[in-house]
Design an enzyme around this catalytic site. Structure first.
Site, mmCIF file in Angstrom:
data_model
loop_
_atom_site.group_PDB
_atom_site.id
_atom_site.type_symbol
_atom_site.label_atom_id
_atom_site.label_comp_id
_atom_site.label_asym_id
_atom_site.label_seq_id
_atom_site.Cartn_x
_atom_site.Cartn_y
_atom_site.Cartn_z
ATOM 1 N N SER A 116 0.828 -1.215 0.000
ATOM 2 C CA SER A 116 0.000 0.000 0.000
ATOM 3 C C SER A 116 0.860 1.262 0.000
ATOM 4 O O SER A 116 0.648 2.175 -0.817
ATOM 5 C CB SER A 116 -0.973 0.007 1.184
ATOM 6 N N HIS B 138 -2.264 -8.743 1.914
ATOM 7 C CA HIS B 138 -1.921 -7.490 2.603
ATOM 8 C C HIS B 138 -3.093 -7.131 3.537
ATOM 9 O O HIS B 138 -3.443 -7.920 4.415
ATOM 10 C CB HIS B 138 -1.608 -6.430 1.538
ATOM 11 N N HIS C 16 5.232 -12.614 7.605
ATOM 12 C CA HIS C 16 5.485 -11.244 7.174
ATOM 13 C C HIS C 16 6.685 -11.222 6.239
ATOM 14 O O HIS C 16 7.603 -12.027 6.394
ATOM 15 C CB HIS C 16 5.753 -10.313 8.370
ATOM 16 N N ARG D 135 2.631 -4.479 16.581
ATOM 17 C CA ARG D 135 1.251 -3.998 16.393
ATOM 18 C C ARG D 135 0.268 -5.062 16.889
ATOM 19 O O ARG D 135 -0.792 -4.752 17.413
ATOM 20 C CB ARG D 135 0.993 -3.678 14.908
ATOM 21 N N ASP E 28 -2.735 -8.179 11.515
ATOM 22 C CA ASP E 28 -4.091 -8.545 11.103
ATOM 23 C C ASP E 28 -4.670 -9.688 11.909
ATOM 24 O O ASP E 28 -5.870 -9.945 11.883
ATOM 25 C CB ASP E 28 -4.086 -8.919 9.615
HETATM 26 N N1 CMX Z 1 0.578 -19.567 6.131
HETATM 27 C C1 CMX Z 1 1.029 -20.504 5.259
HETATM 28 N N2 CMX Z 1 2.102 -20.353 4.472
HETATM 29 C C2 CMX Z 1 2.783 -19.212 4.609
HETATM 30 C C3 CMX Z 1 2.419 -18.208 5.511
HETATM 31 C C4 CMX Z 1 1.250 -18.419 6.282
HETATM 32 N N3 CMX Z 1 0.785 -17.496 7.136
HETATM 33 N N4 CMX Z 1 3.284 -17.194 5.402
HETATM 34 C C5 CMX Z 1 4.173 -17.543 4.453
HETATM 35 N N5 CMX Z 1 3.856 -18.765 3.969
HETATM 36 C C6 CMX Z 1 4.499 -19.466 2.863
HETATM 37 C C7 CMX Z 1 4.400 -18.616 1.595
HETATM 38 O O1 CMX Z 1 3.123 -18.762 0.980
HETATM 39 C C8 CMX Z 1 5.531 -19.167 0.762
HETATM 40 O O2 CMX Z 1 5.107 -20.369 0.205
HETATM 41 P P1 CMX Z 1 5.583 -20.835 -1.267
HETATM 42 O O3 CMX Z 1 7.064 -21.004 -1.162
HETATM 43 O O4 CMX Z 1 4.840 -22.102 -1.501
HETATM 44 O O5 CMX Z 1 5.211 -19.727 -2.202
HETATM 45 C C9 CMX Z 1 6.585 -19.458 1.833
HETATM 46 O O6 CMX Z 1 5.885 -19.590 3.080
HETATM 47 C C10 CMX Z 1 7.646 -18.382 1.960
HETATM 48 O O7 CMX Z 1 6.983 -17.128 2.191
HETATM 49 P P2 CMX Z 1 7.700 -15.986 3.061
HETATM 50 O O8 CMX Z 1 8.948 -15.591 2.323
HETATM 51 O O9 CMX Z 1 7.820 -16.386 4.464
HETATM 52 O O10 CMX Z 1 6.607 -14.834 3.010
HETATM 53 P P3 CMX Z 1 6.399 -13.705 1.903
HETATM 54 O O11 CMX Z 1 7.330 -12.589 2.197
HETATM 55 O O12 CMX Z 1 6.426 -14.264 0.527
HETATM 56 O O13 CMX Z 1 4.894 -13.266 2.191
HETATM 57 C C11 CMX Z 1 3.045 -12.752 3.555
HETATM 58 C C12 CMX Z 1 4.541 -12.548 3.340
HETATM 59 C C13 CMX Z 1 2.575 -11.787 4.640
HETATM 60 C C14 CMX Z 1 2.323 -12.421 2.248
HETATM 61 C C15 CMX Z 1 2.788 -14.231 3.959
HETATM 62 O O14 CMX Z 1 3.409 -14.488 5.197
HETATM 63 C C16 CMX Z 1 1.309 -14.569 4.035
HETATM 64 O O15 CMX Z 1 0.720 -14.917 3.000
HETATM 65 N N6 CMX Z 1 0.672 -14.458 5.266
HETATM 66 C C17 CMX Z 1 -0.747 -14.663 5.416
HETATM 67 C C18 CMX Z 1 -1.509 -13.438 4.913
HETATM 68 C C19 CMX Z 1 -1.333 -12.281 5.878
HETATM 69 O O16 CMX Z 1 -1.484 -12.402 7.088
HETATM 70 N N7 CMX Z 1 -1.057 -11.098 5.308
HETATM 71 C C20 CMX Z 1 -0.979 -9.854 6.084
HETATM 72 C C21 CMX Z 1 0.450 -9.333 6.305
HETATM 73 C C22 CMX Z 1 0.446 -8.005 7.054
HETATM 74 C C23 CMX Z 1 -0.127 -6.937 6.165
HETATM 75 O O17 CMX Z 1 0.501 -6.567 5.161
HETATM 76 O O18 CMX Z 1 -1.247 -6.486 6.424
#
Ligand code: CMX
Length: 435
Positions: free
Chosen positions: A240, A270, A317, A326, A372
């Site tokens: 964002s 996000h 994250h 937070r 979140d």
């Molecule tokens: N549940 C399951 N798998 C997860 C996970 C979770 N909460 N968080 C990361 N992973 C997985 C990723 O999907 C990725 O899988 P692949 O290799 O199969 O693609 C792997 O772990 C590596 O990811 P990462 O490097 O740890 O995380 P990213 O930097 O790519 O993504 C985020 C970060 C937040 C998108 C991810 O942790 C996620 O999808 N979390 C759940 C959604 C969420 O809570 N988002 C809100 C974040 C805060 C905000 O911005 O508001």
């Protein structure tokens, strides 16, 4: 110039030589190296932006203008009779870097008060949108509809000196921010409360007025203050903030930039994750018939979600490698005010159960909860149960930080953002792959 703008101008004038010197004398100094994994992997960790509004340390979490969240909550003046600081004081702090006194806060309160009236055509546009549309669509559309109000555009068309870009950007930012709580509460009442819109209070702070317009009683005013402050900024690389910055770098005005910022926030990876957390918990609750699951039952729900190829919303994250402060700030509030709420008990159990499972699964780099994970539960507890609205609250808060950033980006003359892309052929060649 108003007193607030004058204070900001003094800061800008004092800061400009620092940026100018870095550019003039140290442009060639290396900051980072980039590898192929980062180029394909969403530019993670590449140090390539600058902001002085906030900094995110992977271990410690966010610092706003050098202060941690507990320090912000402790040091900024509180609304009399409340646990939380003024959002207006916090905005002053983001904008100037100074801890405000009561007079400074009043400057912002007055600025917002005098600019908060939303043009009627904005409400007409929101009313014309199909009522089953997502509230983020409504908010984004409302903002883009107001683009015709931009002071920046009018002054730019009349020939504006680059040094002065920040000034009409400040005007647009304050004009927009003052209206955001009004528009958000209007959307809430229109969409979920049969259109029974509650008029704004005069001379109330953001928290009190927002709670009033939402139709939710105390301590929802404090919940709102905490919520807007916590969600305001998370340095510049998140989707964002980065989107807002990128769009503004083309000298698109604040209305275009903040509407775009919201469209990025609306993704489930996000800001939409806060609604996804509640959706997920509700699903578990339905399956459990309302009963609190045992730890083993909860573990099974978590594994089932992972095995079906979904992420656990509210965990993980891109930068943080510890529990999000937070999250902790909201957890502390919840422990004090809603520890008996069954949904809080679910969230509490997830805090225990999910990280070891994500560690065992071995994919997520950060198994800990993010902002979140906890935020929707508080809203739910105080009766705001329409969870697709939660990202709107995040968006109103995030606008505070992104507007402050865009004003400063204009003040320091940051240019059009334009990273370079390569083809897969080129990457293969760099990697030494023979074809
Ligand atoms: N549940 C399951 N798998 C997860 C996970 C979770 N909460 N968080 C990361 N992973 C997985 C990723 O999907 C990725 O899988 P692949 O290799 O199969 O693609 C792997 O772990 C590596 O990811 P990462 O490097 O740890 O995380 P990213 O930097 O790519 O993504 C985020 C970060 C937040 C998108 C991810 O942790 C996620 O999808 N979390 C759940 C959604 C969420 O809570 N988002 C809100 C974040 C805060 C905000 O911005 O508001």
């Amino acid at each position: 110039m108003t007193a607030l703008k004058e204070k900001l101008f003094e800061k800008i004038v004092a800061w400009r030589p620092r940026t100018a010197r870095l550019l003039k004398e140290f442009s060639e100094v290396k900051v980072d190296e980039v590898n192929i994994g980062q180029i394909i992997g969403g530019m993670r960790d590449i140090k390539s932006m600058t902001t002085d509004i906030s900094y995110l340390d992977p271990q410690e979490g966010i610092r706003f203008r050098g202060l941690t969240i507990p320090e912000v909550l402790e040091k900024l003046p509180k609304v009399p009779g409340s646990e939380m600081p003024y959002v207006e004081g916090f905005f002053f702090f983001l904008l100037t870097g100074d801890i405000p006194d009561e007079k400074d806060i009043q400057l912002v309160v007055n600025e917002f008060e005098s600019r908060k009236k939303v043009p009627e055509y904005v409400f007409d546009v929101i009313r014309a949108i199909p009522i089953d549309s997502h509230p983020m669509t409504m908010l984004s559309a409302a903002i883009i509809t107001m683009q015709r109000e931009s002071v920046f555009v009018k002054r730019y068309e009349n020939g504006l000196n680059k040094n002065d870009y920040w000034d009409p950007t400040y005007e647009d930012s304050l004009n927009l921010m003052a209206k955001l709580p009004e528009i958000a509460a209007f959307i809430y009442r229109l969409k979920y409360k049969n259109g029974s819109v509650i008029p704004s209070l005069n001379n109330a702070d953001w928290g009190e007025n927002f709670a009033h317009m939402m139709g939710v009683s105390e301590p929802y005013d404090d919940v709102s203050r905490l919520y807007f402050i916590l969600h305001s900024d998370h340095e510049s690389g998140n989707v964002s903030a980065h989107t807002g910055h990128l769009v503004a770098s083309a000298l698109s005005d604040i209305y275009y930039s903040i509407s775009a910022m919201l469209n990025g926030l609306a993704g489930p990876l996000h800001g939409l994750a806060n609604q996804e957390v509640l959706r997920w918990i509700q699903d578990v609750m339905n399956k459990m018939g309302g009963k609190i699951p045992t730890e083993d039952e909860m573990k099974k729900f978590v594994w089932d979600t992972l095995k079906s190829g979904h992420v656990i919303p509210g965990f993980g994250h891109a930068v943080l490698r510890k529990t999000d402060p937070r999250y902790m700030a909201q957890r502390e509030f919840s422990l004090k005010h809603l520890h008996e709420d069954p949904i809080f008990k679910y969230v509490d159990m997830l805090y225990k159960v999910v990280p070891p499972i994500l560690l065992e699964q071995g994919k997520a780099k950060n198994p800990w909860p993010n902002v979140d994970s906890q935020s929707g539960v508080i809203q739910w507890h105080y009766g705001v149960k329409e969870y697709d609205f939660y990202t709107v609250l995040f968006g109103v808060g995030r606008a505070l930080g992104v507007c402050a950033n865009i004003i400063w980006a204009r003040a320091l003359g940051y240019p059009l953002e334009r990273p370079k892309s390569l083809t897969t052929d080129m990457l293969e060649e760099i990697a030494g792959i023979k074809k």
